[in-house]
Design a protein around this motif. Structure first.
Motif, PDB file in Angstrom:
ATOM      1  N   ALA A  86       0.638  -1.115   0.443  1.00 41.45           N
ATOM      2  CA  ALA A  86       0.231   0.207   0.095  1.00 41.45           C
ATOM      3  C   ALA A  86       0.066   1.546  -0.237  1.00 41.45           C
ATOM      4  CB  ALA A  86      -0.981   0.009   1.492  1.00 41.45           C
ATOM      5  N   VAL A  87       2.313   1.258   0.564  1.00 39.37           N
ATOM      6  CA  VAL A  87       2.741   2.438   0.646  1.00 39.37           C
ATOM      7  C   VAL A  87       3.219   2.630  -1.028  1.00 39.37           C
ATOM      8  CG1 VAL A  87       4.759   3.083   1.698  1.00 39.37           C
ATOM      9  CG2 VAL A  87       3.452   2.535   2.948  1.00 39.37           C
ATOM     10  N   LEU A  88       3.497   1.643  -1.073  1.00 40.48           N
ATOM     11  CA  LEU A  88       4.321   1.232  -2.600  1.00 40.48           C
ATOM     12  C   LEU A  88       3.368   2.117  -3.916  1.00 40.48           C
ATOM     13  CD1 LEU A  88       6.234  -1.944  -2.743  1.00 40.48           C
ATOM     14  CD2 LEU A  88       7.490   0.651  -2.622  1.00 40.48           C
ATOM     15  N   VAL A  91       3.128   5.774  -2.824  1.00 35.88           N
ATOM     16  CA  VAL A  91       4.024   6.455  -3.377  1.00 35.88           C
ATOM     17  C   VAL A  91       4.281   6.633  -5.264  1.00 35.88           C
ATOM     18  CG1 VAL A  91       6.745   6.416  -4.392  1.00 35.88           C
ATOM     19  CG2 VAL A  91       5.732   5.800  -1.822  1.00 35.88           C
ATOM     20  N   THR A  92       4.148   5.663  -5.853  1.00 33.96           N
ATOM     21  CA  THR A  92       4.033   6.098  -7.544  1.00 33.96           C
ATOM     22  C   THR A  92       2.879   6.271  -7.384  1.00 33.96           C
ATOM     23  OG1 THR A  92       2.396   3.777  -7.013  1.00 33.96           O
ATOM     24  CG2 THR A  92       4.685   3.402  -7.254  1.00 33.96           C
ATOM     25  N   ARG A  93       2.097   6.729  -6.666  1.00 36.42           N
ATOM     26  CA  ARG A  93       0.329   7.150  -7.383  1.00 36.42           C
ATOM     27  C   ARG A  93       0.636   8.912  -7.255  1.00 36.42           C
ATOM     28  NH1 ARG A  93      -4.557   4.466  -9.099  1.00 36.42           N
ATOM     29  NH2 ARG A  93      -4.090   2.219  -9.017  1.00 36.42           N
ATOM     30  N   GLY A  94       1.592   9.306  -6.065  1.00 38.86           N
ATOM     31  CA  GLY A  94       1.904  10.573  -6.056  1.00 38.86           C
ATOM     32  C   GLY A  94       2.066  11.488  -4.392  1.00 38.86           C
ATOM     33  N   GLY A  95       1.788   9.969  -3.410  1.00 39.17           N
ATOM     34  CA  GLY A  95       1.958  10.203  -2.256  1.00 39.17           C
ATOM     35  C   GLY A  95       0.417  11.179  -1.930  1.00 39.17           C
ATOM     36  N   ARG A 117       4.587  14.239   1.960  1.00 39.39           N
ATOM     37  CA  ARG A 117       3.238  14.787   1.041  1.00 39.39           C
ATOM     38  C   ARG A 117       1.507  14.496   1.354  1.00 39.39           C
ATOM     39  NH1 ARG A 117       6.019  11.534  -3.410  1.00 39.39           N
ATOM     40  NH2 ARG A 117       7.424  11.048  -1.705  1.00 39.39           N
ATOM     41  N   LEU A 118       1.732  13.262   3.144  1.00 37.61           N
ATOM     42  CA  LEU A 118       0.408  12.677   2.804  1.00 37.61           C
ATOM     43  C   LEU A 118      -0.237  13.480   3.068  1.00 37.61           C
ATOM     44  CD1 LEU A 118      -0.219   9.708   3.077  1.00 37.61           C
ATOM     45  CD2 LEU A 118       0.422   9.764   4.706  1.00 37.61           C
ATOM     46  N   GLN A 119      -1.653  13.584   2.392  1.00 37.10           N
ATOM     47  CA  GLN A 119      -2.801  13.988   2.859  1.00 37.10           C
ATOM     48  C   GLN A 119      -4.368  13.998   3.321  1.00 37.10           C
ATOM     49  OE1 GLN A 119      -4.051  17.218   0.190  1.00 37.10           O
ATOM     50  NE2 GLN A 119      -1.325  17.928  -0.329  1.00 37.10           N
ATOM     51  N   TYR A 120      -4.097  12.228   3.548  1.00 35.06           N
ATOM     52  CA  TYR A 120      -5.564  11.445   3.829  1.00 35.06           C
ATOM     53  C   TYR A 120      -4.628  10.193   4.333  1.00 35.06           C
ATOM     54  CZ  TYR A 120      -9.445   8.542   3.577  1.00 35.06           C
ATOM     55  OH  TYR A 120     -10.423   7.517   3.705  1.00 35.06           O
ATOM     56  N   LEU A 121      -5.144   9.886   5.734  1.00 32.46           N
ATOM     57  CA  LEU A 121      -4.513   8.603   6.251  1.00 32.46           C
ATOM     58  C   LEU A 121      -5.555   7.722   7.369  1.00 32.46           C
ATOM     59  CD1 LEU A 121      -2.335   6.704   6.973  1.00 32.46           C
ATOM     60  CD2 LEU A 121      -2.076   8.224   9.017  1.00 32.46           C
TER      61      LEU A 121
END
Length: 366
Positions: A86-88, A91-95, A117-121
């Motif tokens: 899920a992390v990978l 990362v490939t989708r913009g992070g 970069r992360l805005q949604y978790l």
């Protein structure tokens, strides 16, 4: 005649046998053809799946098959987990968006590459017993969902999430919200439903951007008076101990301590300005005063509790509000008031653009 009938039956049997044999042979041929087609299709699908899997793994794992996790050191063994995938993928989708929903994890994988970069978790439906420190380091985070985890408390470091707008921690085991939570300047939606909360602090008045609050399924007896200074448009509070028959029981007061009474007297007589030789400990106590919900004066300690109803606020017909008074005299005056929520009480310490106006029925507690 008998011979003619026998010959006719024999000829009919011979003809039907030939036709049946030919029909059986045709059916067998069709069945074998269909079976061959199925085997060929399955072989093609399996081959395509292998090609796709090899292409994906060669892209992300440097021409190696999916055997070792890139998050572990070279000497460590272990297959990459779904959370690491899920992390990978993030990362490939913009992070900007990452979801560990229903991964049944106890700790988060390495998300250090997404700090800025992360805005949604979303870490809902897992086995987290605490909020990982990595979450509090996500400075760009705007949405945080942690429902259905055995989390018992929120860390004080949550105040570092200055851009957080939505916080969902429902169906957990939280007993108290930290004071640092009320300092989030951009928080608009707060969901703490179905926890073990017994009270909310009046510091909730500092959440100026709060628009939606969900406190269903807790053990609240009333809402804090500080919430009246917030422009909340949606409030959900069913499933709490807010029935009118419980107000008297939950607003019983013990006598104030001598220290708090003396500090209240000194504060009202402006002793600190008149005398400069006060002990440092006395100055610390005088500087730690809170704000009385009734007279807006200084209050020391927890104060004296009083539950009064507020009508037509937050879109609800009636809401029980817990007021904390600074002294017995202030409590007596406030209890005898009919217009409880006045303009002075609805205003914050600074000038507000919007004022609430509502009247409450007189309610005398025994």
């Amino acid at each position: 005649m008998v011979q003619m009938e026998a010959r006719a039956q024999n000829s009919f049997r011979s003809k039907s046998g030939v036709s049946r044999a030919s029909e059986d042979q045709t059916v067998d041929q069709q069945w074998m053809t269909a079976e061959r087609r199925t085997e060929h299709t399955q072989h093609e699908a399996y081959t395509a799946h292998e090609v796709l899997l090899n292409a994906v793994t060669s892209k992300h794992f440097q021409n190696s098959r999916r055997s070792r996790s890139p998050f572990r050191r070279a000497g460590e063994q272990g297959v990459i987990s779904a959370s690491e995938l899920a992390v990978l993928d993030c990362v490939t989708r913009g992070g900007s968006r990452l979801s560990f929903k229903a991964h049944f994890i106890c700790d988060l994988p390495d998300v250090s590459s997404l700090t800025e970069r992360l805005q949604y978790l979303n870490v809902s439906f897992n086995h987290l017993t605490h909020v990982p420190q990595e979450v509090c380091d996500l400075h760009q985070l705007r949405v945080l969902k942690m429902r259905n985890n055995p989390i018992e408390e929120l860390p004080a470091q949550i105040s570092k999430l200055h851009k957080l707008q939505t916080l969902v921690v429902s169906f957990c085991k939280i007993t108290q919200l930290p004071e640092q939570l009320y300092s989030l300047p951009c928080l608009q939606h707060l969901d703490v439903s179905y926890n073990l909360l017994r009270s909310l602090s009046s510091d909730i008045r500092h959440l100026r951007s709060l628009r939606s609050l969900n406190v269903e399924g807790n053990q609240l007896v009333a809402l804090p008076a500080g919430l009246l200074r917030v422009s909340v448009s949606e409030l959900r509070m069913s499933g709490n101990y807010t029935h009118v028959l419980l107000w008297s029981e939950n607003s019983c007061n013990s006598p104030q301590t001598l220290l708090h009474t003396a500090a209240h007297t000194l504060a009202h007589t402006h002793t600190q300005q008149r005398y400069t030789h006060l002990l440092p400990t006395a100055r610390v106590i005088l500087n730690s005063a809170g704000v009385c919900d009734a007279c807006r004066g200084p209050m020391f300690g927890a104060g004296l509790k009083l539950i009064r109803p507020a009508h037509s606020v937050f879109g609800l017909p009636s809401v029980p509000v817990m007021f904390c008074c600074c002294s017995p005299a202030c409590l007596h005056r406030f209890r005898n008031q009919t217009n409880i929520i006045s303009n002075n009480q609805m205003q914050s310490d600074q000038t507000r653009a919007t004022l609430f106006s509502c009247r409450t029925a007189a309610f005398t507690l025994l």
